[in-house]
Structure formats: C-alpha cells, structure tokens
Design a protein around this motif. Structure first.
Motif, PDB file in Angstrom:
ATOM      1  N   LEU A  90      60.950  39.358  -9.670  1.00 61.51           N
ATOM      2  CA  LEU A  90      60.639  38.194 -10.492  1.00 61.51           C
ATOM      3  C   LEU A  90      59.157  37.835 -10.435  1.00 61.51           C
ATOM      4  N   PHE A  91      58.562  37.962  -9.258  1.00 58.37           N
ATOM      5  CA  PHE A  91      57.182  37.543  -9.068  1.00 58.37           C
ATOM      6  C   PHE A  91      56.200  38.714  -9.029  1.00 58.37           C
ATOM      7  N   SER A  92      56.705  39.915  -8.804  1.00 56.51           N
ATOM      8  CA  SER A  92      55.846  41.094  -8.684  1.00 56.51           C
ATOM      9  C   SER A  92      56.481  42.239  -9.464  1.00 56.51           C
ATOM     10  N   PRO A  93      56.177  42.352 -10.763  1.00 60.57           N
ATOM     11  CA  PRO A  93      56.800  43.404 -11.573  1.00 60.57           C
ATOM     12  C   PRO A  93      56.597  44.823 -11.056  1.00 60.57           C
ATOM     13  N   LEU A  94      55.611  45.032 -10.174  1.00 56.36           N
ATOM     14  CA  LEU A  94      55.472  46.351  -9.557  1.00 56.36           C
ATOM     15  C   LEU A  94      56.738  46.757  -8.809  1.00 56.36           C
ATOM     16  N   HIS A  95      57.537  45.762  -8.404  1.00 54.91           N
ATOM     17  CA  HIS A  95      58.777  46.034  -7.681  1.00 54.91           C
ATOM     18  C   HIS A  95      59.990  46.115  -8.618  1.00 54.91           C
ATOM     19  N   CYS A  96      59.747  46.037  -9.914  1.00 54.38           N
ATOM     20  CA  CYS A  96      60.850  46.141 -10.890  1.00 54.38           C
ATOM     21  C   CYS A  96      61.046  47.611 -11.247  1.00 54.38           C
ATOM     22  N   GLN A  97      61.816  48.320 -10.449  1.00 55.58           N
ATOM     23  CA  GLN A  97      61.989  49.751 -10.671  1.00 55.58           C
ATOM     24  C   GLN A  97      62.628  50.051 -12.018  1.00 55.58           C
ATOM     25  N   ASN A  98      63.495  49.159 -12.475  1.00 51.54           N
ATOM     26  CA  ASN A  98      64.179  49.365 -13.759  1.00 51.54           C
ATOM     27  C   ASN A  98      63.642  48.464 -14.862  1.00 51.54           C
ATOM     28  N   GLY A  99      62.529  47.774 -14.594  1.00 52.81           N
ATOM     29  CA  GLY A  99      61.959  46.860 -15.572  1.00 52.81           C
ATOM     30  C   GLY A  99      62.465  45.440 -15.372  1.00 52.81           C
ATOM     31  N   GLY A 105      51.377  33.227 -10.901  1.00 48.64           N
ATOM     32  CA  GLY A 105      50.218  32.379 -10.703  1.00 48.64           C
ATOM     33  C   GLY A 105      49.183  32.683 -11.773  1.00 48.64           C
ATOM     34  N   GLN A 106      48.120  31.907 -11.790  1.00 52.73           N
ATOM     35  CA  GLN A 106      47.112  32.091 -12.815  1.00 52.73           C
ATOM     36  C   GLN A 106      46.417  33.440 -12.706  1.00 52.73           C
ATOM     37  N   SER A 107      46.405  34.024 -11.517  1.00 54.90           N
ATOM     38  CA  SER A 107      45.731  35.320 -11.361  1.00 54.90           C
ATOM     39  C   SER A 107      46.580  36.320 -10.585  1.00 54.90           C
ATOM     40  N   SER A 108      47.880  36.098 -10.524  1.00 58.29           N
ATOM     41  CA  SER A 108      48.758  36.991  -9.765  1.00 58.29           C
ATOM     42  C   SER A 108      49.717  37.697 -10.710  1.00 58.29           C
ATOM     43  N   GLY A 109      50.539  38.580 -10.141  1.00 53.99           N
ATOM     44  CA  GLY A 109      51.555  39.236 -10.928  1.00 53.99           C
ATOM     45  C   GLY A 109      52.641  38.261 -11.343  1.00 53.99           C
ATOM     46  N   GLY A 110      53.386  38.615 -12.404  1.00 53.39           N
ATOM     47  CA  GLY A 110      54.455  37.767 -12.902  1.00 53.39           C
ATOM     48  C   GLY A 110      54.428  37.727 -14.422  1.00 53.39           C
ATOM     49  N   PHE A 111      55.269  36.869 -15.001  1.00 51.76           N
ATOM     50  CA  PHE A 111      55.292  36.750 -16.464  1.00 51.76           C
ATOM     51  C   PHE A 111      55.122  35.290 -16.852  1.00 51.76           C
ATOM     52  N   SER A 112      54.702  35.074 -18.079  1.00 53.98           N
ATOM     53  CA  SER A 112      54.620  33.720 -18.624  1.00 53.98           C
ATOM     54  C   SER A 112      54.902  33.777 -20.116  1.00 53.98           C
ATOM     55  N   ILE A 113      55.642  32.767 -20.582  1.00 51.12           N
ATOM     56  CA  ILE A 113      55.935  32.629 -22.012  1.00 51.12           C
ATOM     57  C   ILE A 113      55.555  31.212 -22.393  1.00 51.12           C
ATOM     58  N   PHE A 114      54.642  31.068 -23.326  1.00 51.85           N
ATOM     59  CA  PHE A 114      54.168  29.752 -23.720  1.00 51.85           C
ATOM     60  C   PHE A 114      53.820  29.761 -25.212  1.00 51.85           C
ATOM     61  N   HIS A 115      53.797  28.564 -25.810  1.00 47.69           N
ATOM     62  CA  HIS A 115      53.418  28.486 -27.219  1.00 47.69           C
ATOM     63  C   HIS A 115      52.083  27.785 -27.362  1.00 47.69           C
ATOM     64  N   VAL A 116      51.345  28.160 -28.397  1.00 47.86           N
ATOM     65  CA  VAL A 116      50.151  27.444 -28.851  1.00 47.86           C
ATOM     66  C   VAL A 116      50.407  27.096 -30.305  1.00 47.86           C
ATOM     67  N   ASP A 117      50.663  25.808 -30.556  1.00 51.44           N
ATOM     68  CA  ASP A 117      51.135  25.360 -31.868  1.00 51.44           C
ATOM     69  C   ASP A 117      52.423  26.112 -32.203  1.00 51.44           C
ATOM     70  N   ASP A 118      52.463  26.884 -33.285  1.00 53.57           N
ATOM     71  CA  ASP A 118      53.697  27.572 -33.672  1.00 53.57           C
ATOM     72  C   ASP A 118      53.621  29.075 -33.431  1.00 53.57           C
ATOM     73  N   VAL A 119      52.883  29.464 -32.408  1.00 52.71           N
ATOM     74  CA  VAL A 119      52.788  30.872 -32.012  1.00 52.71           C
ATOM     75  C   VAL A 119      53.238  31.000 -30.564  1.00 52.71           C
ATOM     76  N   MET A 120      54.207  31.876 -30.314  1.00 60.41           N
ATOM     77  CA  MET A 120      54.691  32.113 -28.953  1.00 60.41           C
ATOM     78  C   MET A 120      53.946  33.296 -28.345  1.00 60.41           C
ATOM     79  N   HIS A 121      53.509  33.108 -27.093  1.00 59.50           N
ATOM     80  CA  HIS A 121      52.764  34.135 -26.369  1.00 59.50           C
ATOM     81  C   HIS A 121      53.630  34.660 -25.220  1.00 59.50           C
ATOM     82  N   PHE A 122      53.698  35.978 -25.101  1.00 61.25           N
ATOM     83  CA  PHE A 122      54.444  36.646 -24.036  1.00 61.25           C
ATOM     84  C   PHE A 122      53.449  37.461 -23.201  1.00 61.25           C
TER      85      PHE A 122
END
Length: 255
Positions: free
Chosen positions: A80-89, A111-128
């Motif tokens: 969840l926090f370190s995708p390097l450990h996601c052997q199957n994605g 974190g702002q500078s660590s491994g992981g994922f984030s999903i957020f919107h800016v107005d009506d655009v979703m960022h992955f």
C-alpha cells in the motif's frame, strides 16, 4: 441500511462500502485490518442516481473532514505504501459525486516525496499518481460535475499505470513508461480518504463517496470499466423513510 452481495469486490484486499452512519467505517475484505476513523464533520445521506444503484453514501465537507485508514509502520514492507513491494501490482477504485472547484484529495497513501499513490482533482480534472520510490507514473482526465462516476487505476511494473473514469462515457488513460523520480527524503505515509499528506493540515476534498476498494494486484481495464454499475441486479437495498442521515452534530468535536 443497505446490504448487497458485493461481488464486484469479492477478491479485493480491502473494501470500505462507506454506507453506514458510524464513526468507524469497516474494512470488509482481506484481513479486515484497516478500519477507517472519520475526523471532522460528515454526513451520510441518500443521493439518487440514474444508475443501477441508488446508494447511501458518505459526504465529506471539504473542510477538516477526512478518514484515517492507518499509517505505515517502521520498516514495514507494505504494498500500500511502497509499490516496489507490489509483486502483482496494485489497483484502487471508488465511486464519487463531485461538484467542487479547486484541489481536493480523494485517496492517498504516499508522502509528498515518498512511494505510494494519490488520487486528487483540480476543478473537474482527476489526477492519478503512483510513485514506487524510483519512478513516477501520472495520468489525468476530466469528468462531469454533479454526476456519479467510478474512478479506478491499476499499476504494475511491467505495464505501468492505467486509469479509467466511467460515467455517461468512459475514458481510459495510460502512462506505460513513467519517469525517473528520486525522493529527496523519507516522509510520513498514511492511507487517507479526503485529505492529502501535508503536515500543515493538508488539502481536503468536498466529495460524496462510496465503495472504496484496493486490490494488491493489477486488474484489467475491462473490469475497471464496469465498476460504476456493477452491483446491478445483484444489489439488494432497503431505504428507510428518513433516508437522509445527518451525523454533523455527533462528529463536530472529533479530532
């Protein structure tokens, strides 16, 4: 009270329906190890949808409202926090109805500078975004406000990042290569709904949300494209007469 055979999420590693009027939101799948604690004002209400589901959903106010699903432990090798450990994605999805402008963080594990994922919107655009500690993959796509959508993303080392936005139409977004991204320093990692990782309080989201799911494996684009209405005929729903539930007064003093 709603109940359903959640066959869409039967093989998920973690799943939060977000359809109960409780401070703690259950994790129903896998080892059920990540119950969510709501902070700040929140409302559970009935939001009609011209879809195959008519959900009860959790509404976060966009100001000091968020859900804590747990933090990375020291030396933990967590997908969840370190995708390097996601052997199957890893794959993530949720259903949301959004109307706000500006920036709103929906779901984040990095974190702002660590491994992981984030999903957020800016107005009506979703960022992955997804970072594995060495590279970063990023895609973005627009959506219609004031309408239900399913937002999903799936990543693996071999195939990169694919995201799907499903509403009246379906958008498929891909970043197969990513780019080099070397974090400058280690930073705190938590799994959160409705808030970014910033130490100074973070950026919150004004969102109506349900059916948050995480798979510790990559799932196919075709499957992500069906998540908006996949409960379908298999959903059994009972809507009480007082179909609007407000928990604002109960949660106002939570930290």
């Amino acid at each position: 009270m709603t109940y359903f055979s959640d066959y869409c999420y039967k093989d998920a590693s973690h799943y939060w329906p977000l359809d109960k009027s409780t401070f703690y939101q259950q994790d129903l799948k896998g080892d059920k190890s990540l119950p969510g604690k709501i902070h700040g004002p929140w409302i559970l209400h009935y939001l009609p949808a011209n879809l195959s589901f008519t959900p009860l959903a959790l509404s976060l106010s966009g100001s000091h409202s968020w859900i804590d699903l747990g933090s990375k432990k020291d030396n933990e090798e967590s997908c969840l926090f370190s995708p390097l450990h996601c052997q199957n994605g890893i794959s993530v999805s949720f259903k949301a109805n959004l109307s706000a402008n500006g920036i709103g963080y929906i779901l984040s594990s990095g974190g702002q500078s660590s491994g992981g994922f984030s999903i957020f919107h800016v107005d009506d655009v979703m960022h992955f975004n997804l970072r594995d500690g060495q590279r970063i993959w990023q895609v973005q796509g627009s959506y219609e406000k004031n309408a239900w959508h399913a937002f999903a993303m799936s990543w693996s080392q071999g195939d990169g990042l694919t995201a799907v936005i499903s509403g009246e139409s379906t958008s498929v977004l891909r970043d197969t290569a990513g780019r080099i991204f070397m974090p400058k320093q280690a930073s705190h990692s938590s799994l959160r709904i409705g808030r970014s990782m910033d130490i100074d309080g973070g950026v919150h989201a004004d969102v109506v949300l349900r059916d948050v799911a995480i798979w510790e494996e990559a799932i196919a684009e075709e499957r992500m494209s069906t998540l908006l209405g996949c409960n379908g005929e298999r959903t059994k729903t009972f809507i009480p007469q007082n179909a609007f539930f407000s928990s604002l007064s109960l949660s106002r003093n939570l930290i």
